[in-house]
Design a protein around this motif. Sequence first.
Motif, mmCIF file in Angstrom:
data_model
loop_
_atom_site.group_PDB
_atom_site.id
_atom_site.type_symbol
_atom_site.label_atom_id
_atom_site.label_comp_id
_atom_site.label_asym_id
_atom_site.label_seq_id
_atom_site.Cartn_x
_atom_site.Cartn_y
_atom_site.Cartn_z
ATOM 1 N N ALA A 94 0.800 -1.314 0.028
ATOM 2 C CA ALA A 94 -0.135 -0.119 0.091
ATOM 3 C C ALA A 94 1.055 1.317 -0.276
ATOM 4 C CB ALA A 94 -1.050 0.001 1.225
ATOM 5 N N TYR A 95 2.034 1.184 -0.636
ATOM 6 C CA TYR A 95 2.895 2.260 -0.766
ATOM 7 C C TYR A 95 2.651 2.858 -2.239
ATOM 8 C CZ TYR A 95 5.409 2.002 3.690
ATOM 9 O OH TYR A 95 5.897 1.963 4.878
ATOM 10 N N THR A 96 3.418 3.896 -2.910
ATOM 11 C CA THR A 96 3.680 4.044 -4.201
ATOM 12 C C THR A 96 5.030 3.576 -4.421
ATOM 13 O OG1 THR A 96 4.483 6.315 -3.959
ATOM 14 C CG2 THR A 96 2.218 5.870 -4.224
ATOM 15 N N THR A 97 5.546 3.319 -5.597
ATOM 16 C CA THR A 97 6.842 2.876 -5.869
ATOM 17 C C THR A 97 7.722 3.917 -5.470
ATOM 18 O OG1 THR A 97 6.368 3.500 -8.319
ATOM 19 C CG2 THR A 97 6.461 1.189 -7.618
ATOM 20 N N LYS A 98 7.423 5.213 -5.633
ATOM 21 C CA LYS A 98 8.204 6.129 -5.316
ATOM 22 C C LYS A 98 8.454 6.408 -3.901
ATOM 23 C CE LYS A 98 8.192 9.920 -8.715
ATOM 24 N NZ LYS A 98 6.970 11.100 -9.097
ATOM 25 N N GLU A 99 7.400 5.997 -3.006
ATOM 26 C CA GLU A 99 7.776 6.087 -1.715
ATOM 27 C C GLU A 99 8.540 5.072 -1.231
ATOM 28 O OE1 GLU A 99 3.321 7.852 -0.166
ATOM 29 O OE2 GLU A 99 3.600 5.790 -0.722
ATOM 30 N N LEU A 100 8.673 3.735 -1.873
ATOM 31 C CA LEU A 100 9.348 2.866 -1.365
ATOM 32 C C LEU A 100 11.046 2.897 -1.437
ATOM 33 C CD1 LEU A 100 7.233 -0.262 -2.318
ATOM 34 C CD2 LEU A 100 7.946 0.354 -0.137
ATOM 35 N N ILE A 101 11.310 3.765 -2.674
ATOM 36 C CA ILE A 101 12.776 3.910 -2.956
ATOM 37 C C ILE A 101 13.199 4.597 -1.775
ATOM 38 C CG2 ILE A 101 14.429 4.940 -4.491
ATOM 39 C CD1 ILE A 101 12.618 3.012 -6.047
ATOM 40 N N GLY A 102 14.288 4.226 -1.461
ATOM 41 C CA GLY A 102 14.965 4.789 -0.378
ATOM 42 C C GLY A 102 14.691 4.288 1.228
#
Lengths: 497, 130
Positions: free
Chosen positions: A178-186
């Motif tokens: 339930a994240y966006t891919t962008k949010e998962l980076i890092g």
Amino acid sequence: MNEILKKLSAEKDHYKDLFNFMQEAAVIGTWEFYPKTDALSWSDVTKKIHDVQLDYEPNVETAINFYKPGLSISTIQEKLSRALEHGEYFDVELEIITAKGIEKWVRSIGYPVFKDGACIKVFGLFQDITEKTNNALKIKIQEEQFRASFEMAATGMALVDLDGKIFRTNQALAKTLAYTTKELIGIFIKDIVHEDYHDIGNNAADNLLKGHQDVFQHELRYIKKNGQRVWCWSSVSLIRNDRGKPIHFLAHVTDITKTKTSETRIKSLLETTNSQNKRLLNFAHIVSHNLRSHSGNLSILLDLMAVEHPNITQNDYYPLLLKASNNLNETIVNLSEVAVINTEIDQQFTKVKAYDIVEIGIEGLSGQIMDYNVTIKNEINKNITINVILAYFESIVYNILSNAIKYRQKNIDPEIEISHENNEDYHIFHFKDNGLGINLNMHKHKIFGLYKTFHEHEDSRGLGLFLTKNHIEVMGGKITVQSKENLGSTFSIYIKK
Amino acid sequence: MKKLKLTCIIDDDPIFVFTTKKLFDFNNYCESILIYHNGKEALEGLKPIIESNENVPELILLDLNMPIMDGWQFLDEFSKLKCNKKIVLYIVSSSIDPVDIERAKTYREVSNYIIKPITRESLAQIIDSF
């Protein structure tokens, strides 16, 4: 003096050799063009790249014509004319077609030399870069394929650096968590995995880095962005470069919450079934010990009372009491039978000839067969062998045959036909009669139930069919019925092969 | 068939005791009947009789499911007693549990296992065997 000249000359030769050697080794040729005389000269390597003989004499036109029609040829024409007119240096990667018809990628570099505002010379380098370009293209294609399969994959995937930080991920993983891919980076892996599993994860990373393990697979609990937990099947491998140095981790993450939930449900169902079985055994015990002794007492009391006080039997209540007592006894006997079936699990399977067992059943009913003028045709092939619990199969045959006689039509002699057919998994035995038949629309659901009676018949009771069904199911088979009222019934018994 | 001198019934169910006694009386099978209501009572009563070797019952009808000391416990103790006279012992129980029936076979002292209710016919068979 001569010696010095000799030495210089020798050095010059030496440098010439070295230069040639370098050209050969790097597959870099040279070329020179003099616009004033239109003279073009190629070094040996340049000639070799073009697949021409070493005595080949090129000119500008033939040289340009080696370039592949289209982009390559138009580019070199433009670059060369700009070099001649404006003194612009060029460095291009283009395709040529050699004298042998082979397509090659080349790097062509040109330096114009100007004197008094006019170009007097262009010299350049010519390098075969086919292999390098092909490799680059290959890598580009591979990269594209990887990107597509990574991003479109149905399973969650992530590339994780050696510190445990995600640097690339896909839509599927983002959706699961339930994240966006962008949010998962890092984000660090430990921030999306439940803390109970941090030790397992750290150990696994250690083992992978030390090379003790090629891949780590485990069920892990992840934490969604909203704090909810989610069970995932994780598979992590370590990617190394061509020198074996670890670069990053590749993780596959699949949501198994559904599987996990149904697993838990199955487990609890199993527990329920077990406890129900235990209760059934308990029930069987109560039936056999307690109920039976009471009903037995009742019937023996009635029996003795009749002997001691014969006149009591003339009382209207007596026969009714006797009947109630007998019914109670019979019910308890039947209930005990059911209970016993359900507890005798380790019955032995034996191989028997179906025809013979049916004949035994017929023999057992010979009294009734004579009384009611019954015709029974046993059309089972005598060689058919089945694997059954003998007592059960005998009881099944007996029950179905005796039912067929019991529920005969008035004024029609009963006829029963027993046949056999095969399918992949079962021996199927059909018992067809011309009896009363059953209204399946009304009774379909209760036909094999405990104490379901659908005929107004003096000693009808549904227990026979219930027992029969139980017996068949214990042996892994099944029973079906087809029937029409006043035409008869066909019971089909499926015995597992 | 002969008339027995003494029969012993060990059963906690008064109705069973009553009806069985009646059956014996009607048919004149036995001179007297000794009744115990559980295994412990029976053991305490039978022990001195067997040791004195006088008035030993020829037939014992033993129930299994009884309070204080059940039929099995009674059998275990009973088999330790040394007796010179032959005692025929039947288990008479309402249990149809195959486990019970099999277990009964393991006792040398047990002649047979009769499922309740005891009927006129089954009792006649027992008496006939004497």
